[in-house]
Structure formats: C-alpha cells, structure tokens
Design an enzyme around this catalytic site. Structure first.
Site, PDB file in Angstrom:
ATOM      1  CE  LYS A   1      -4.098   1.947   2.211  1.00 16.89           C
ATOM      2  NZ  LYS A   1      -5.149   1.681   3.207  1.00 16.89           N
TER       3      LYS A   1
ATOM      4  CG  ASP B   1     -14.256   2.895   5.325  1.00 18.54           C
ATOM      5  OD1 ASP B   1     -15.430   3.057   4.910  1.00 18.54           O
ATOM      6  OD2 ASP B   1     -13.257   3.033   4.600  1.00 18.54           O
TER       7      ASP B   1
END
Length: 175
Positions: free
Chosen positions: A27, A122
């Site tokens: 990432k 989330d």
C-alpha cells in the site's frame, strides 16, 4: 506485478518479495498526499494499528518504508482471493446460508478488532478481503468457479484501517 485497487489516499499493488519469494500487497500513499503531515501520520498510524493486531482475520503488516519520491508504503500479507465486493459483483445468487457465512465472518473480524480497543469505522464489502487457507500463498492455479459467496476453505479478513479509531487513546466519554 499489478495494481489491486486504489482509494482517495493510497493505491495497493500486488508485488513479489524477492527475499522471501512470496507475493505480497504493498500500500503506497498517493504522491499528492505524501507531503501533508496529517495524512502521512494517519497512513503510518494505519500500518502501526495493523501490525499490533495479531490475527488471521486482519491484514498483517510485514514492513514499512519510504519510496525515493518520499511516499510512505507498507508491505502486507496478500489476501489472495479478492474482496467481498468483487465476489458479490460476480453475480452469484446469495442464499440465506451464504448471508449467514458472511455475517459470521464479519462478526469474527469485528470481534478481533474490538478486542484490541479499536473501532474500524469503514466496514464495507471492498474492505473485507477474502483469503484462502494462508495469506500470502501466491502460487498455484486459480480457484475453481464457485456457487457460493465463500468456499469452505476461505475466510474474511478486514483491511483498510485508515479511519480506525483507538478507543483508549481517543476516549471522550461519548459513544
């Protein structure tokens, strides 16, 4: 090797770790955010949170670093079978048994996260990754077509802790 996906702040790539000879996910914070201290700190905090949770139900972080461009990145175990979102997009008819299997998997992920004093904030199908018997396997043939959302040898793994909150650090008394 390829781009797995991207969001508002980062992109995740499928890569090969040449030392360990295995596929991983990397990432990388978007270049336009790398110079913003608050966003950069949040990105690094996400890696720290993931590293602190030791569970096969949360993505494992192996390493963190910085590209020559100044963009921070972290290396994670690869959930090798995509996301719940991509699986649902395949058009598989969802049975009540499938729905219960997914709900149990999500509940297991959330239980692990909460047991570490964290709130994810989330939870959505694109942040629920699907892994086979081991994260970071990489090799071998692709899995056979499915008639169910999750095969018996697959599990949900929670990812993307960019909005996670540490309850103990940010306890205001409000819920």
């Amino acid at each position: 090797l390829s781009r797995i996906g991207s969001g508002g702040f980062a992109t995740v790539y499928r890569a090969r770790d040449p030392v360990l000879d295995s596929e991983v996910a990397v990432k990388v914070l978007a270049d336009n955010w790398a110079g913003t201290p608050e966003i950069r700190d949040r990105f690094i905090r996400e890696a720290q949170i993931l590293r602190r949770i030791d569970s096969d139900r949360v993505v494992t972080v192996h390493d963190i670093g910085e590209l020559p461009s100044g963009q921070p990145y972290f290396v994670m175990a690869l959930a090798d079978r995509g996301t719940l979102e991509s699986r649902l997009d395949e058009g598989i008819a969802i049975t009540p048994t499938d729905a219960m299997t997914v709900a149990r998997g999500m509940a297991t992920c959330i239980t692990v996260i909460h047991s570490h004093g964290l709130i994810h904030r989330d939870i959505k199908p694109s942040n629920l990754l699907i892994a086979g018997p081991r994260l970071a396997t990489g090799g071998g043939p692709p899995p056979a077509p499915r008639s169910v959302v999750l095969d018996h040898n697959e599990r949900l793994v929670m990812g993307d802790f960019g909005l996670a909150k540490d309850i103990e650090l940010h306890n205001t008394g409000l819920t």
